[in-house]
Design a protein around this motif. Structure first.
Motif, PDB file in Angstrom:
ATOM      1  N   PRO A   1       0.820  -1.224   0.000  1.00 57.51           N
ATOM      2  CA  PRO A   1       0.000   0.000   0.000  1.00 57.51           C
ATOM      3  C   PRO A   1       0.848   1.267   0.000  1.00 57.51           C
TER       4      PRO A   1
ATOM      5  N   HIS B   1       2.339   1.670  -3.469  1.00 52.62           N
ATOM      6  CA  HIS B   1       1.298   2.150  -4.376  1.00 52.62           C
ATOM      7  C   HIS B   1       1.137   3.663  -4.220  1.00 52.62           C
TER       8      HIS B   1
ATOM      9  N   GLN C   1       1.804   6.837  -6.931  1.00 53.10           N
ATOM     10  CA  GLN C   1       0.765   7.804  -7.265  1.00 53.10           C
ATOM     11  C   GLN C   1       1.209   9.232  -6.993  1.00 53.10           C
TER      12      GLN C   1
ATOM     13  N   GLN D   1       0.840   1.485 -11.631  1.00 49.56           N
ATOM     14  CA  GLN D   1       0.388   0.306 -10.893  1.00 49.56           C
ATOM     15  C   GLN D   1       0.843  -0.963 -11.599  1.00 49.56           C
TER      16      GLN D   1
ATOM     17  N   ALA E   1      -5.098  -5.345   1.866  1.00 52.30           N
ATOM     18  CA  ALA E   1      -5.152  -4.303   0.838  1.00 52.30           C
ATOM     19  C   ALA E   1      -4.222  -4.634  -0.318  1.00 52.30           C
ATOM     20  N   ALA E   2      -3.042  -5.178   0.008  1.00 49.26           N
ATOM     21  CA  ALA E   2      -2.106  -5.566  -1.039  1.00 49.26           C
ATOM     22  C   ALA E   2      -2.685  -6.683  -1.902  1.00 49.26           C
TER      23      ALA E   2
ATOM     24  N   SER F   1      -5.293  -5.330  -4.241  1.00 48.46           N
ATOM     25  CA  SER F   1      -4.652  -4.593  -5.330  1.00 48.46           C
ATOM     26  C   SER F   1      -4.144  -5.533  -6.408  1.00 48.46           C
TER      27      SER F   1
ATOM     28  N   GLU G   1      -5.569  -6.004 -10.314  1.00 51.21           N
ATOM     29  CA  GLU G   1      -4.653  -5.804 -11.440  1.00 51.21           C
ATOM     30  C   GLU G   1      -4.574  -7.023 -12.338  1.00 51.21           C
TER      31      GLU G   1
ATOM     32  N   GLU H   1      -9.929  -0.504 -12.803  1.00 47.44           N
ATOM     33  CA  GLU H   1      -8.845   0.423 -12.524  1.00 47.44           C
ATOM     34  C   GLU H   1      -9.278   1.390 -11.432  1.00 47.44           C
ATOM     35  N   VAL H   2      -8.318   1.744 -10.572  1.00 45.75           N
ATOM     36  CA  VAL H   2      -8.591   2.706  -9.501  1.00 45.75           C
ATOM     37  C   VAL H   2      -8.482   4.110 -10.084  1.00 45.75           C
TER      38      VAL H   2
ATOM     39  N   PRO I   1      -6.922   6.914  -6.441  1.00 41.13           N
ATOM     40  CA  PRO I   1      -6.173   6.177  -5.415  1.00 41.13           C
ATOM     41  C   PRO I   1      -5.850   7.010  -4.183  1.00 41.13           C
TER      42      PRO I   1
ATOM     43  N   ASN J   1     -11.974   5.114  -2.533  1.00 39.04           N
ATOM     44  CA  ASN J   1     -11.558   5.047  -3.935  1.00 39.04           C
ATOM     45  C   ASN J   1     -12.754   4.967  -4.877  1.00 39.04           C
TER      46      ASN J   1
END
Length: 205
Positions: free
Chosen positions: A27, A30, A34, A41, A124-125, A128, A132, A138-139, A142, A148
């Motif tokens: 996280p 990521h 961003q 990503q 959370a990882a 993600s 993907e 797609e986020v 972020p 989100n």
């Protein structure tokens, strides 16, 4: 801010707050991508795949990989040093006060409270990675954290990544259901996955 100072600062924060192992750093990584624009990503997922397949802790591997991508060999060294600095500081403090910490109710309570936080970071990882690899979602925002917004650029037809789902199913069957290959060393499956990924890349799939 100088690129090397920024690398050290970002990975110092990652090493300081990512409690629960290497996957808990995702996280933070990521967020770094961003806010700095150093990588996308998709590139982060590629870095994760390479870090998983190389020797050493995944958090350190990721720091080295990102540092090298951004600032070459000096960047790799500085990002790695930034990642491990908090751990070294904490270990030195604990070593100096080991007896006091060993039976401390407050320390035990603190670690007990950190368990759900570690679980959340790793969860959370995982989400993600799933988004993907197995979906076309797609986020969009972020930076909004748990608020989100998501989008399907390819429409509802791209909701499921059939290629990713098929590869995951094949690996699951091979590693759990086929007696002849279920005992193979994990490096064999990593190699097979790498070959398939390269083949798909050249084929433009």
């Amino acid at each position: 801010m100088n690129i090397y100072l920024r690398l050290y600062y970002e990975f110092f924060k990652t090493g300081l707050f990512a409690i629960g192992g290497g996957m808990a750093t995702l996280p933070f990584l990521h967020d770094i991508g961003q806010t700095t624009g150093w990588y996308t990503q998709a590139q982060l997922m590629n870095m994760l795949a390479v870090s998983e397949s190389t020797p050493g802790p995944i958090g350190i591997n990721m720091a080295t990989y990102v540092g090298y991508t951004v600032g070459g060999i000096p960047g790799a060294l500085i990002a790695t040093i930034g990642e491990v600095t908090p751990s070294i500081i904490v270990i030195l403090i604990v070593a100096m006060m080991l007896k006091k910490f060993r039976d401390s109710k407050y320390v035990n309570d603190a670690f007990y409270g950190l368990r759900p936080a570690s679980t959340g970071l790793i969860g959370a990882a995982c989400v993600s990675v799933i988004l993907e690899v197995l979906t076309g979602i797609e986020v969009v925002t972020p930076e909004a954290g748990i608020l989100n917004s998501f989008a399907l650029p390819g429409g509802w037809g791209s909701l499921v990544s059939w290629r990713g789902l098929a590869l995951a199913a094949v690996l699951l069957v091979l590693t759990n259901g086929v007696k002849k290959v279920k005992d193979w060393h994990p490096i064999v499956f990593i190699g097979i996955s790498a070959v398939v990924g390269v083949a798909f890349g050249f084929a433009g799939i």
